[in-house]
Design a protein around this motif. Structure first.
Motif, PDB file in Angstrom:
ATOM      1  N   GLN A 174       0.830  -1.189   0.000  1.00 11.24           N
ATOM      2  CA  GLN A 174       0.000   0.000   0.000  1.00 11.24           C
ATOM      3  C   GLN A 174       0.869   1.245   0.000  1.00 11.24           C
ATOM      4  O   GLN A 174       1.894   1.321   0.674  1.00 11.24           O
ATOM      5  CB  GLN A 174      -0.917   0.011   1.233  1.00 11.24           C
ATOM      6  N   ASN A 175       0.461   2.240  -0.778  1.00 10.55           N
ATOM      7  CA  ASN A 175       1.141   3.528  -0.795  1.00 10.55           C
ATOM      8  C   ASN A 175       1.081   4.139   0.601  1.00 10.55           C
ATOM      9  O   ASN A 175       0.068   4.064   1.289  1.00 10.55           O
ATOM     10  CB  ASN A 175       0.450   4.440  -1.814  1.00 10.55           C
ATOM     11  N   ALA A 176       2.188   4.731   1.025  1.00 10.65           N
ATOM     12  CA  ALA A 176       2.239   5.323   2.362  1.00 10.65           C
ATOM     13  C   ALA A 176       1.210   6.436   2.538  1.00 10.65           C
ATOM     14  O   ALA A 176       0.783   6.715   3.659  1.00 10.65           O
ATOM     15  CB  ALA A 176       3.638   5.866   2.632  1.00 10.65           C
ATOM     16  N   LEU A 177       0.811   7.059   1.432  1.00 16.52           N
ATOM     17  CA  LEU A 177      -0.135   8.169   1.507  1.00 16.52           C
ATOM     18  C   LEU A 177      -1.565   7.755   1.197  1.00 16.52           C
ATOM     19  O   LEU A 177      -2.501   8.467   1.537  1.00 16.52           O
ATOM     20  CB  LEU A 177       0.292   9.277   0.537  1.00 16.52           C
ATOM     21  N   ILE A 178      -1.743   6.609   0.507  1.00 20.46           N
ATOM     22  CA  ILE A 178      -3.075   6.191   0.067  1.00 20.46           C
ATOM     23  C   ILE A 178      -3.291   4.715   0.396  1.00 20.46           C
ATOM     24  O   ILE A 178      -2.436   3.882   0.118  1.00 20.46           O
ATOM     25  CB  ILE A 178      -3.249   6.408  -1.454  1.00 20.46           C
ATOM     26  N   GLU A 179      -4.414   4.404   1.001  1.00 22.56           N
ATOM     27  CA  GLU A 179      -4.827   3.021   1.220  1.00 22.56           C
ATOM     28  C   GLU A 179      -6.003   2.725   0.297  1.00 22.56           C
ATOM     29  O   GLU A 179      -6.965   3.485   0.244  1.00 22.56           O
ATOM     30  CB  GLU A 179      -5.221   2.779   2.674  1.00 22.56           C
ATOM     31  N   SER A 193     -17.702  -2.517  -3.944  1.00 19.61           N
ATOM     32  CA  SER A 193     -17.313  -1.294  -3.252  1.00 19.61           C
ATOM     33  C   SER A 193     -15.872  -0.928  -3.585  1.00 19.61           C
ATOM     34  O   SER A 193     -15.030  -1.801  -3.843  1.00 19.61           O
ATOM     35  CB  SER A 193     -17.460  -1.467  -1.732  1.00 19.61           C
ATOM     36  N   LEU A 194     -15.604   0.356  -3.596  1.00 19.52           N
ATOM     37  CA  LEU A 194     -14.259   0.918  -3.698  1.00 19.52           C
ATOM     38  C   LEU A 194     -14.042   1.771  -2.466  1.00 19.52           C
ATOM     39  O   LEU A 194     -14.901   2.583  -2.100  1.00 19.52           O
ATOM     40  CB  LEU A 194     -14.146   1.790  -4.960  1.00 19.52           C
ATOM     41  N   GLN A 195     -12.896   1.572  -1.814  1.00 23.21           N
ATOM     42  CA  GLN A 195     -12.583   2.363  -0.624  1.00 23.21           C
ATOM     43  C   GLN A 195     -11.157   2.888  -0.746  1.00 23.21           C
ATOM     44  O   GLN A 195     -10.211   2.113  -0.851  1.00 23.21           O
ATOM     45  CB  GLN A 195     -12.745   1.509   0.638  1.00 23.21           C
ATOM     46  N   LEU A 196     -11.017   4.215  -0.746  1.00 26.50           N
ATOM     47  CA  LEU A 196      -9.719   4.853  -0.907  1.00 26.50           C
ATOM     48  C   LEU A 196      -9.566   5.906   0.181  1.00 26.50           C
ATOM     49  O   LEU A 196     -10.424   6.771   0.348  1.00 26.50           O
ATOM     50  CB  LEU A 196      -9.606   5.472  -2.294  1.00 26.50           C
ATOM     51  N   GLN A 197      -8.476   5.826   0.938  1.00 28.19           N
ATOM     52  CA  GLN A 197      -8.256   6.749   2.044  1.00 28.19           C
ATOM     53  C   GLN A 197      -6.899   7.426   1.932  1.00 28.19           C
ATOM     54  O   GLN A 197      -5.905   6.783   1.585  1.00 28.19           O
ATOM     55  CB  GLN A 197      -8.328   6.014   3.390  1.00 28.19           C
ATOM     56  N   GLN A 198      -6.874   8.722   2.210  1.00 25.33           N
ATOM     57  CA  GLN A 198      -5.640   9.484   2.355  1.00 25.33           C
ATOM     58  C   GLN A 198      -5.615   9.968   3.806  1.00 25.33           C
ATOM     59  O   GLN A 198      -6.150  11.021   4.135  1.00 25.33           O
ATOM     60  CB  GLN A 198      -5.616  10.654   1.378  1.00 25.33           C
ATOM     61  N   LEU A 199      -4.995   9.170   4.685  1.00 25.36           N
ATOM     62  CA  LEU A 199      -5.098   9.404   6.121  1.00 25.36           C
ATOM     63  C   LEU A 199      -4.478  10.719   6.546  1.00 25.36           C
ATOM     64  O   LEU A 199      -5.042  11.443   7.377  1.00 25.36           O
ATOM     65  CB  LEU A 199      -4.452   8.241   6.884  1.00 25.36           C
ATOM     66  N   GLN A 200      -3.318  11.063   5.988  1.00 25.48           N
ATOM     67  CA  GLN A 200      -2.645  12.293   6.396  1.00 25.48           C
ATOM     68  C   GLN A 200      -3.458  13.528   6.033  1.00 25.48           C
ATOM     69  O   GLN A 200      -3.453  14.529   6.755  1.00 25.48           O
ATOM     70  CB  GLN A 200      -1.254  12.367   5.768  1.00 25.48           C
ATOM     71  N   LYS A 201      -4.153  13.465   4.898  1.00 27.10           N
ATOM     72  CA  LYS A 201      -4.958  14.603   4.459  1.00 27.10           C
ATOM     73  C   LYS A 201      -6.404  14.512   4.952  1.00 27.10           C
ATOM     74  O   LYS A 201      -7.219  15.380   4.636  1.00 27.10           O
ATOM     75  CB  LYS A 201      -4.949  14.694   2.929  1.00 27.10           C
ATOM     76  N   LYS A 202      -6.720  13.451   5.698  1.00 30.92           N
ATOM     77  CA  LYS A 202      -8.077  13.234   6.220  1.00 30.92           C
ATOM     78  C   LYS A 202      -9.103  13.226   5.090  1.00 30.92           C
ATOM     79  O   LYS A 202     -10.164  13.849   5.167  1.00 30.92           O
ATOM     80  CB  LYS A 202      -8.436  14.296   7.258  1.00 30.92           C
ATOM     81  N   ARG A 203      -8.746  12.509   4.027  1.00 29.13           N
ATOM     82  CA  ARG A 203      -9.643  12.397   2.881  1.00 29.13           C
ATOM     83  C   ARG A 203     -10.054  10.948   2.682  1.00 29.13           C
ATOM     84  O   ARG A 203      -9.265  10.036   2.937  1.00 29.13           O
ATOM     85  CB  ARG A 203      -8.953  12.893   1.607  1.00 29.13           C
ATOM     86  N   MET A 204     -11.260  10.747   2.215  1.00 33.29           N
ATOM     87  CA  MET A 204     -11.751   9.394   1.965  1.00 33.29           C
ATOM     88  C   MET A 204     -12.741   9.424   0.809  1.00 33.29           C
ATOM     89  O   MET A 204     -13.573  10.331   0.702  1.00 33.29           O
ATOM     90  CB  MET A 204     -12.425   8.821   3.217  1.00 33.29           C
ATOM     91  N   LEU A 205     -12.624   8.446  -0.069  1.00 35.31           N
ATOM     92  CA  LEU A 205     -13.594   8.257  -1.144  1.00 35.31           C
ATOM     93  C   LEU A 205     -14.093   6.830  -1.068  1.00 35.31           C
ATOM     94  O   LEU A 205     -13.306   5.886  -1.082  1.00 35.31           O
ATOM     95  CB  LEU A 205     -12.956   8.505  -2.505  1.00 35.31           C
TER      96      LEU A 205
END
Length: 266
Positions: A174-179, A193-205
């Motif tokens: 997994q990319n360190a910036l994107i799960e 389902s598709l689940q994409l998270q950018q934890l450092q930026k507090k973003r989720m799709l």
């Protein structure tokens, strides 16, 4: 003219509401809901899951439909039905009756105009990317609408496990910036389902596919629910595709009226 992110989102919502004013009637081919009757098996390898998913990508030249859209942001909710046309890999086109508002997306550009306030946008994917919190391009947008993985599954090794009655597919590294996680349906191997998270930026799709339909032997999403979170801001888009027709002759007229004010995002 500089605008902050909240302004960009409110502006895009305003434009989206204008686009979804009313119904564009289209021809209707025979459709039926797809019943997910398969059972996920831990004996299926990751290569087999990926192969079946790619094999079942819908094969068509053009698509048109009526699409019911519900937009939810906080306590605000609005819903409309609008016209949708696509030439696969080339154009996605939205239209309100009488040409009151229109949007055309191509691999190079995102363009739209809104006659309710005499404005237009003619630019790249930054606006849509900021709206959902994920870098988008034409292929990703098209794949979301068709129930396919947004990234090329051949790019790097993946792993698979059984989660509920879906195949849980994710990159091994997994990319360190994107799960990133996909849930693949065992019946037709389209996405559940598709689940994409950018934890450092507090973003989720998150994109959930409640049901699919079969049109001319092609399996296409019927109900899609998109949840985009950016820090404390959350937008939900629920889509229902109706009266879907494939491979009819379609046109994509688009001309920005003269005298309109350009929306510039920096």
């Amino acid at each position: 003219m500089k605008k902050n992110l909240n302004y960009k989102k409110s502006k895009l919502l305003k434009i989206a509401f204008a686009l979804l004013v009313a119904i564009l009637f289209t021809s209707c081919n025979a459709t039926k809901s797809v019943i997910a009757s398969g059972e996920a098996s831990d004996k299926l390898s990751v290569k087999q899951v990926i192969k079946q998913h790619q094999k079942n990508n819908a094969d068509f030249n053009t698509m048109q439909a009526r699409v019911r859209i519900d937009l939810i942001q906080g306590e605000n909710e609005q819903g409309y039905t609008f016209g949708f046309r696509m030439e696969k890999d080339q154009v996605i086109w939205l239209n309100a009756p009488l040409g009151l508002a229109r949007m055309m997306i191509t691999p190079e550009k995102v363009r739209f105009y809104n006659k309710s306030d005499n404005t237009y946008f003619d630019g790249d994917y930054k606006l849509l990317s900021d709206f959902v919190g994920v870098d988008l391009d034409f292929t990703k947008v098209q794949n979301i609408l068709l129930g396919q993985a947004i990234y090329d599954l051949k790019d790097g090794p993946h792993q698979v496990s059984v989660s509920g009655n879906s195949y849980a597919l994710s990159p091994k590294d997994q990319n360190a910036l994107i799960e990133l996680f996909y849930l693949i349906n065992p019946s037709h191997f389209k996405m559940d389902s598709l689940q994409l998270q950018q934890l450092q930026k507090k973003r989720m799709l998150q994109v959930d596919y409640a049901s699919y339909q079969k049109v001319n032997k092609q399996v296409l999403p019927q109900n899609i629910r998109i949840i985009a979170v950016d820090d404390t801001n959350e937008v939900t888009i629920a889509m229902e595709f109706k009266s879907v027709a494939l491979n009819d002759a379609v046109r994509f007229p688009f001309n920005i009226p003269s005298g309109y004010k350009e929306i510039i995002i920096k």
